[in-house]
Design an enzyme around this catalytic site. Structure first.
Site, PDB file in Angstrom:
ATOM      1  CB  SER A 156     -71.675  49.667 -35.853  1.00 27.52           C
ATOM      2  OG  SER A 156     -71.879  50.648 -34.876  1.00 27.52           O
ATOM      3  CD  GLU A 158     -75.666  54.328 -32.790  1.00 27.03           C
ATOM      4  OE1 GLU A 158     -74.675  54.568 -32.076  1.00 27.03           O
ATOM      5  OE2 GLU A 158     -76.750  54.944 -32.672  1.00 27.03           O
ATOM      6  CE1 TYR A 182     -72.900  53.995 -39.296  1.00 23.18           C
ATOM      7  CE2 TYR A 182     -73.421  53.200 -37.093  1.00 23.18           C
ATOM      8  CZ  TYR A 182     -72.556  53.275 -38.156  1.00 23.18           C
ATOM      9  OH  TYR A 182     -71.357  52.620 -38.098  1.00 23.18           O
TER      10      TYR A 182
HETATM   11  O1  G4F Z   1     -68.435  60.476 -31.665  1.00 18.00           O
HETATM   12  P1  G4F Z   1     -69.854  60.195 -31.960  1.00 18.00           P
HETATM   13  O2  G4F Z   1     -70.481  60.976 -33.065  1.00 18.00           O
HETATM   14  O3  G4F Z   1     -69.958  58.641 -32.169  1.00 18.00           O
HETATM   15  P2  G4F Z   1     -71.212  57.624 -32.162  1.00 18.00           P
HETATM   16  O4  G4F Z   1     -72.473  58.309 -32.440  1.00 18.00           O
HETATM   17  O5  G4F Z   1     -71.140  56.828 -30.899  1.00 18.00           O
HETATM   18  O6  G4F Z   1     -70.881  56.695 -33.416  1.00 18.00           O
HETATM   19  C1  G4F Z   1     -69.587  56.185 -33.664  1.00 18.00           C
HETATM   20  O7  G4F Z   1     -69.438  54.932 -33.050  1.00 18.00           O
HETATM   21  C2  G4F Z   1     -70.282  53.895 -33.571  1.00 18.00           C
HETATM   22  C3  G4F Z   1     -69.963  52.615 -32.787  1.00 18.00           C
HETATM   23  O8  G4F Z   1     -70.932  52.492 -31.768  1.00 18.00           O
HETATM   24  C4  G4F Z   1     -69.992  53.716 -35.043  1.00 18.00           C
HETATM   25  F1  G4F Z   1     -70.734  52.719 -35.545  1.00 18.00           F
HETATM   26  C5  G4F Z   1     -70.282  55.017 -35.766  1.00 18.00           C
HETATM   27  O9  G4F Z   1     -69.963  54.872 -37.141  1.00 18.00           O
HETATM   28  C6  G4F Z   1     -69.406  56.095 -35.168  1.00 18.00           C
HETATM   29  O10 G4F Z   1     -68.071  55.739 -35.447  1.00 18.00           O
HETATM   30  O11 G4F Z   1     -70.740  60.476 -30.646  1.00 18.00           O
HETATM   31  C7  G4F Z   1     -70.437  59.875 -29.410  1.00 18.00           C
HETATM   32  C8  G4F Z   1     -71.326  60.465 -28.329  1.00 18.00           C
HETATM   33  C9  G4F Z   1     -72.810  60.472 -28.677  1.00 18.00           C
HETATM   34  O12 G4F Z   1     -73.544  60.097 -27.550  1.00 18.00           O
HETATM   35  C10 G4F Z   1     -73.121  61.924 -29.009  1.00 18.00           C
HETATM   36  O13 G4F Z   1     -74.454  62.324 -28.761  1.00 18.00           O
HETATM   37  O14 G4F Z   1     -70.976  61.839 -28.172  1.00 18.00           O
HETATM   38  C11 G4F Z   1     -72.160  62.622 -28.081  1.00 18.00           C
HETATM   39  N1  G4F Z   1     -71.868  64.001 -28.487  1.00 18.00           N
HETATM   40  C12 G4F Z   1     -72.004  65.084 -27.682  1.00 18.00           C
HETATM   41  N2  G4F Z   1     -71.701  66.205 -28.351  1.00 18.00           N
HETATM   42  C13 G4F Z   1     -71.452  64.422 -29.684  1.00 18.00           C
HETATM   43  C14 G4F Z   1     -71.351  65.818 -29.600  1.00 18.00           C
HETATM   44  N3  G4F Z   1     -71.158  63.747 -30.834  1.00 18.00           N
HETATM   45  C15 G4F Z   1     -70.740  64.483 -31.898  1.00 18.00           C
HETATM   46  N4  G4F Z   1     -70.425  63.812 -33.047  1.00 18.00           N
HETATM   47  N5  G4F Z   1     -70.640  65.854 -31.864  1.00 18.00           N
HETATM   48  C16 G4F Z   1     -70.946  66.573 -30.737  1.00 18.00           C
HETATM   49  O15 G4F Z   1     -70.852  67.793 -30.736  1.00 18.00           O
END
Ligand code: G4F
Length: 354
Positions: A156, A158, A182
């Site tokens: 990933s 990440e 993670y």
């Molecule tokens: O959609 P996210 O939760 O994805 P994140 O953390 O980037 O991780 C995903 O991508 C990775 C690849 O780099 C994978 F390895 C992992 O398994 C997963 O698929 O969050 C994306 C961004 C972050 O910066 C987070 O802080 O969105 C921001 N965010 C803002 N508000 C939020 C929210 N994320 C989530 N999940 N929920 C919110 O309410």
């Protein structure tokens, strides 16, 4: 069946090799390739299973047992007669080994994981057991049961954490500096896969995938959370959307395009590590703007911040350089960011209009 499909989903065998389903093309004999997918009922697993079935593969996969079996196969219900599923868990090495021994796959795709970054701060030990020790369990089962197979590990972006190159990209050579349980667990998985490649001469491949989304994405990941909420707001079913950090940047591609990349890298003769990305980055805020404006709405009227969704340590910026897979294997994404987000919003509009 076209010759191209024979090449992709079938494998040449000697005439003596007995198998239930063999096809003859001139002097040559082929059988279906066998794939084994962990996480087959997840977003990527379901697209990958669909893709491989279409190429002619015999597809097997494991799902984790939970107490609501009704929901467990949702994403692969339409493949019910086309794939073989079993209960399995990355933490149960004996069970994995027995299955691999019985199936003798040609290609193993290890996609199962605790994949939610913020939740990895709530359940760090479970995350590390599954995403780190789980990979080792899979590798050991593979090494003992079917070492001639090829092995794909879902690594990933990440893992890069805070590292960004001077040209604002992350690539295969970028130093890993993870910022979440993670990310740390995935770095172990990545390294042990490389270690087994060198130490035991196994064909192990790391796909370093940047964020990839679709209507099948869990709706607690930010893209699908926003797409679903915007559709509900448009239909008068919800008033507000609570988010965490809106100023982080992600390189978001489509899961369908990324499972094609997984398959492609497994067909390459040399096992290697490959970045898969769109080479574009957008902030969460820009993504909200795009989604709400697709529905004729202004996101500023509906989105509020709730600290509950902030992370103890955030990864602020991701943009992947996928030149290697594009030039060596000819991979290209087919979806633009806008097309992907609109597909997700339209999916939810359809769900809630019924
Ligand atoms: O959609 P996210 O939760 O994805 P994140 O953390 O980037 O991780 C995903 O991508 C990775 C690849 O780099 C994978 F390895 C992992 O398994 C997963 O698929 O969050 C994306 C961004 C972050 O910066 C987070 O802080 O969105 C921001 N965010 C803002 N508000 C939020 C929210 N994320 C989530 N999940 N929920 C919110 O309410």
């Amino acid at each position: 069946m076209t010759n191209n499909k024979i090449k992709l989903g079938w494998i040449e065998i000697s005439p003596e090799e007995s198998n239930l389903e063999i096809i003859d093309v001139g002097e040559k004999h082929f059988r279906r390739k066998k794939a084994f997918i962990t996480g087959i009922a997840g977003q990527d697993g379901s697209y990958l299973a669909e893709y491989l079935v279409d190429l002619g593969y015999e597809v097997h996969g494991i799902v984790r047992r939970n107490s609501t079996p009704e929901n467990q196969h949702n994403r692969i219900d339409h493949l019910e007669d086309k794939v073989h599923t079993y209960y399995g868990d990355l933490l149960d090495q004996g069970g994995l080994e027995r299955l691999l021994d019985k199936i003798q796959p040609d290609e193993i795709y290890n996609i199962a994981a605790q994949s939610h970054v913020r939740i990895s701060f709530d359940i760090p030990q479970f995350t590390v057991q599954t995403n780190a020790l789980g990979v080792l369990n899979m590798l050991e089962a593979y090494r003992r049961a079917c070492p001639k197979a090829k092995f794909y590990q879902a690594s990933s972006s990440e893992m890069f954490g805070l590292s960004v190159e001077d040209d604002n990209f992350q690539r295969e050579t970028t130093v890993m500096n993870p910022v979440s349980p993670y990310g740390c667990s995935k770095v172990f998985g990545y390294n042990i896969v490389r270690n087994y490649r060198r130490a035991y001469k196994l064909h192990t491949v790391n796909g370093i995938l940047f964020n990839h989304e679709s209507p099948r994405r869990g709706s607690n990941f930010v893209t699908n959370k926003v797409a679903k909420a915007a559709a509900k707001i448009k239909l008068g079913l919800q008033d507000k959307l609570e988010l965490g950090n809106m100023d982080s940047y992600r390189d978001w591609g489509h899961s369908y395009d990324y499972v094609r990349a997984m398959h492609l890298m497994m067909q390459h003769d040399e096992p290697s590590d490959w970045v898969v990305s769109t080479m574009e980055t957008h902030s969460v805020r820009e993504m909200c703007e795009l989604v709400f404006s697709h529905l004729g709405l202004n996101y500023k009227d509906y989105v509020v911040q709730n600290p509950k969704f902030l992370r103890p340590e955030e990864l602020p910026y991701l943009k992947g350089d996928s030149t290697k897979i594009r030039t060596k294997l000819g991979w290209e994404p087919t979806y633009t960011f806008k097309e992907m987000m609109e597909e997700m919003v339209d999916h939810w509009l359809k769900v809630y209009t019924k």
